[in-house]
Design an enzyme around this catalytic site. Sequence first.
Site, PDB file in Angstrom:
ATOM      1  N   GLN A  97       3.821  31.843 -54.880  1.00 11.31           N
ATOM      2  CA  GLN A  97       3.601  32.108 -53.567  1.00 11.31           C
ATOM      3  C   GLN A  97       2.873  30.815 -52.909  1.00 11.31           C
ATOM      4  O   GLN A  97       1.590  30.844 -53.035  1.00 11.31           O
ATOM      5  CB  GLN A  97       2.955  33.353 -53.236  1.00 11.31           C
ATOM      6  CG  GLN A  97       3.099  33.657 -51.814  1.00 11.31           C
ATOM      7  CD  GLN A  97       2.515  34.945 -51.084  1.00 11.31           C
ATOM      8  OE1 GLN A  97       1.243  35.148 -51.462  1.00 11.31           O
ATOM      9  NE2 GLN A  97       3.134  35.467 -50.307  1.00 11.31           N
ATOM     10  N   TYR A 183      -0.972  34.266 -41.837  1.00 15.30           N
ATOM     11  CA  TYR A 183      -1.497  32.959 -42.232  1.00 15.30           C
ATOM     12  C   TYR A 183      -0.613  31.824 -41.498  1.00 15.30           C
ATOM     13  O   TYR A 183      -0.043  32.024 -40.683  1.00 15.30           O
ATOM     14  CB  TYR A 183      -1.230  32.890 -43.816  1.00 15.30           C
ATOM     15  CG  TYR A 183      -2.238  34.013 -44.489  1.00 15.30           C
ATOM     16  CD1 TYR A 183      -3.809  33.614 -44.338  1.00 15.30           C
ATOM     17  CD2 TYR A 183      -1.744  34.950 -45.134  1.00 15.30           C
ATOM     18  CE1 TYR A 183      -4.554  34.685 -44.974  1.00 15.30           C
ATOM     19  CE2 TYR A 183      -2.425  36.136 -45.663  1.00 15.30           C
ATOM     20  CZ  TYR A 183      -3.907  35.846 -45.669  1.00 15.30           C
ATOM     21  OH  TYR A 183      -4.952  36.588 -46.035  1.00 15.30           O
ATOM     22  N   ARG A 230       8.722  34.957 -47.841  1.00 18.32           N
ATOM     23  CA  ARG A 230       8.066  36.185 -47.366  1.00 18.32           C
ATOM     24  C   ARG A 230       7.585  36.382 -45.863  1.00 18.32           C
ATOM     25  O   ARG A 230       7.031  35.451 -45.318  1.00 18.32           O
ATOM     26  CB  ARG A 230       6.700  36.666 -48.213  1.00 18.32           C
ATOM     27  CG  ARG A 230       6.399  38.095 -48.015  1.00 18.32           C
ATOM     28  CD  ARG A 230       5.252  38.316 -49.118  1.00 18.32           C
ATOM     29  NE  ARG A 230       5.445  39.848 -49.554  1.00 18.32           N
ATOM     30  CZ  ARG A 230       4.421  40.737 -49.642  1.00 18.32           C
ATOM     31  NH1 ARG A 230       3.070  40.158 -49.720  1.00 18.32           N
ATOM     32  NH2 ARG A 230       4.681  41.934 -50.171  1.00 18.32           N
ATOM     33  N   GLY A 328       2.716  46.445 -55.184  1.00 19.52           N
ATOM     34  CA  GLY A 328       1.847  45.627 -55.240  1.00 19.52           C
ATOM     35  C   GLY A 328       1.007  46.398 -56.178  1.00 19.52           C
ATOM     36  O   GLY A 328       0.554  46.218 -57.363  1.00 19.52           O
TER      37      GLY A 328
HETATM   38  C1  LIG Z   1      -5.440  43.317 -53.920  1.00 20.08           C
HETATM   39  C2  LIG Z   1      -4.335  43.006 -52.832  1.00 20.08           C
HETATM   40  C3  LIG Z   1      -3.992  41.462 -52.801  1.00 20.08           C
HETATM   41  C4  LIG Z   1      -3.096  40.852 -51.949  1.00 20.08           C
HETATM   42  N1  LIG Z   1      -2.666  39.931 -51.966  1.00 20.08           N
HETATM   43  C5  LIG Z   1      -1.668  39.233 -51.380  1.00 20.08           C
HETATM   44  C6  LIG Z   1      -1.154  37.704 -51.430  1.00 20.08           C
HETATM   45  O1  LIG Z   1      -1.787  36.889 -52.191  1.00 20.08           O
HETATM   46  N2  LIG Z   1      -0.050  37.540 -50.647  1.00 20.08           N
HETATM   47  C7  LIG Z   1       0.483  38.375 -49.743  1.00 20.08           C
HETATM   48  O2  LIG Z   1       1.587  37.950 -49.505  1.00 20.08           O
HETATM   49  N3  LIG Z   1       0.291  39.772 -49.962  1.00 20.08           N
HETATM   50  C8  LIG Z   1      -0.750  40.104 -50.479  1.00 20.08           C
HETATM   51  N4  LIG Z   1      -1.092  41.588 -50.526  1.00 20.08           N
HETATM   52  C9  LIG Z   1      -0.125  42.454 -49.989  1.00 20.08           C
HETATM   53  C10 LIG Z   1       0.795  42.917 -50.989  1.00 20.08           C
HETATM   54  O3  LIG Z   1       1.636  41.964 -51.632  1.00 20.08           O
HETATM   55  C11 LIG Z   1       1.717  44.107 -50.714  1.00 20.08           C
HETATM   56  O4  LIG Z   1       2.405  43.615 -49.509  1.00 20.08           O
HETATM   57  C12 LIG Z   1       0.926  45.431 -50.308  1.00 20.08           C
HETATM   58  O5  LIG Z   1      -0.002  45.781 -51.279  1.00 20.08           O
HETATM   59  C13 LIG Z   1       1.780  46.562 -49.858  1.00 20.08           C
HETATM   60  O6  LIG Z   1       2.715  46.870 -51.073  1.00 20.08           O
HETATM   61  P1  LIG Z   1       2.294  48.132 -51.962  1.00 20.08           P
HETATM   62  O7  LIG Z   1       2.127  49.205 -51.344  1.00 20.08           O
HETATM   63  O8  LIG Z   1       3.450  48.222 -53.128  1.00 20.08           O
HETATM   64  O9  LIG Z   1       0.872  47.860 -52.738  1.00 20.08           O
HETATM   65  C14 LIG Z   1      -2.177  41.902 -51.546  1.00 20.08           C
HETATM   66  C15 LIG Z   1      -2.469  43.327 -51.491  1.00 20.08           C
HETATM   67  C16 LIG Z   1      -3.329  43.759 -52.451  1.00 20.08           C
HETATM   68  C17 LIG Z   1      -3.829  45.191 -52.576  1.00 20.08           C
END
Ligand SMILES: Cc1cc2nc3c(=O)[nH]c(=O)nc-3n(C[C@H](O)[C@H](O)[C@H](O)COP(=O)(O)O)c2cc1C
Length: 370
Positions: A97, A183, A230, A328
């Site tokens: 990413q 961002y 994204r 995630g």
């Molecule tokens: C620990 C953590 C780190 C994350 N880091 C990023 C990231 O680097 N880039 C991004 O686009 N989203 C990031 N997210 C968002 C996740 O990609 C995702 O959109 C979010 O957790 C919702 O999905 P889920 O319900 O399956 O966890 C992060 C989320 C968590 C919990």
Amino acid sequence: MSDLFEPTKAGDIALANRIAMAPLTRNRSPGEAPNDLNVTYYQQRATAGLIITEGTPITHQGQGYAHVPGLYKPEALEGWKKVTDAVHKAGGKIVTQIWHVGRVSHTSLQPGEGKPVAPSAITAKSKTYIINPDGSGAFADTSEPRALSLEEIPGILEDYRVAARAAVDAGFDGVEIHAANGYLLDQFLRSGSNQRTDAYGGSIENRTRLTLEVAAVVAKEIGGGRTGIRISPVTPANDVFDPEPQPLFNHLVSKLAGLDLAFIHVIEGATGGPRDFKQGDKPFDWDELRKTYRDAGGKGAWMVNNGYDKASATEAVASGRADIVTFGKLFIANPDLVRRFKEDAPLNEPNKATFYGGGAEGYTDYPFLP
Ligand SMILES: Cc1cc2nc3c(=O)[nH]c(=O)nc-3n(C[C@H](O)[C@H](O)[C@H](O)COP(=O)(O)O)c2cc1C
């Protein structure tokens, strides 16, 4: 009717299944270069149809948090080569990413301790994570940014191009452009953070210009079939706001359609929060967004995220609402998530306390099924 376990393609990238790992910042790369622990973590998750790595800053200026591995140092690219080799040996596919945080940074993380850059000099009401002079970590308010000048924009595009090339040279199957979660690119998209009066601010055409130029530059450099993007049309993450997200993001995807991208990755709702979150007065219409993209000739995979579980992901893919679903938190806690879904096995619970920073605990020690 498709199911989650059916192979598919995201542009040029052939995937073993439709269960992908969402990008997850874990702050476990001191020196901004991936290490052996990071190699183990990604290799453990290689049965995902596609791994999207944690956000990887394209330049030092693009850094916003401590201990995040970038793409701009030779030792980082060597580290990533070990990651991509390990994932490929385990039969997986992996894209990185590519990230510029814009104003979501702190002077202590910036080259020469300068101000972070943004579309406009508006500070985000948001936190970042820094390392104190004594070595301890701490959350800190984001620093006041300065507005990028018009003359600096070509340099930003060049930074994206160079990083995308470096990523492919390090063995990645492609890249995901991070235009979500408040961002840099998202800061340009939303009127709350973009008050420019030049060609990059004001109208929807102008606010989408930088994201579309970045997508075009990256797709030209490495191929549209290896380029994904994204977006998070309604998220309030990192203090971004727009009262009319639907026409803004409909316009964006209709213009992305011409680039023949590998995938469009959509965070539905507030990132990590309510899926029905609204900005402005109207609920966001996700079907309309997808149809706008397809009607404009957009190909590639439609990838969705946010709070999915096996049942809702199965429904999304079976109904044709999505081609791929990303997870995630479930992938943090379940390296073998694909197998667990397939066997309807119980899932490990993610431990929030170890999401960001630290070592193997809560990173590489979640158990596999026996
Ligand atoms: C620990 C953590 C780190 C994350 N880091 C990023 C990231 O680097 N880039 C991004 O686009 N989203 C990031 N997210 C968002 C996740 O990609 C995702 O959109 C979010 O957790 C919702 O999905 P889920 O319900 O399956 O966890 C992060 C989320 C968590 C919990």
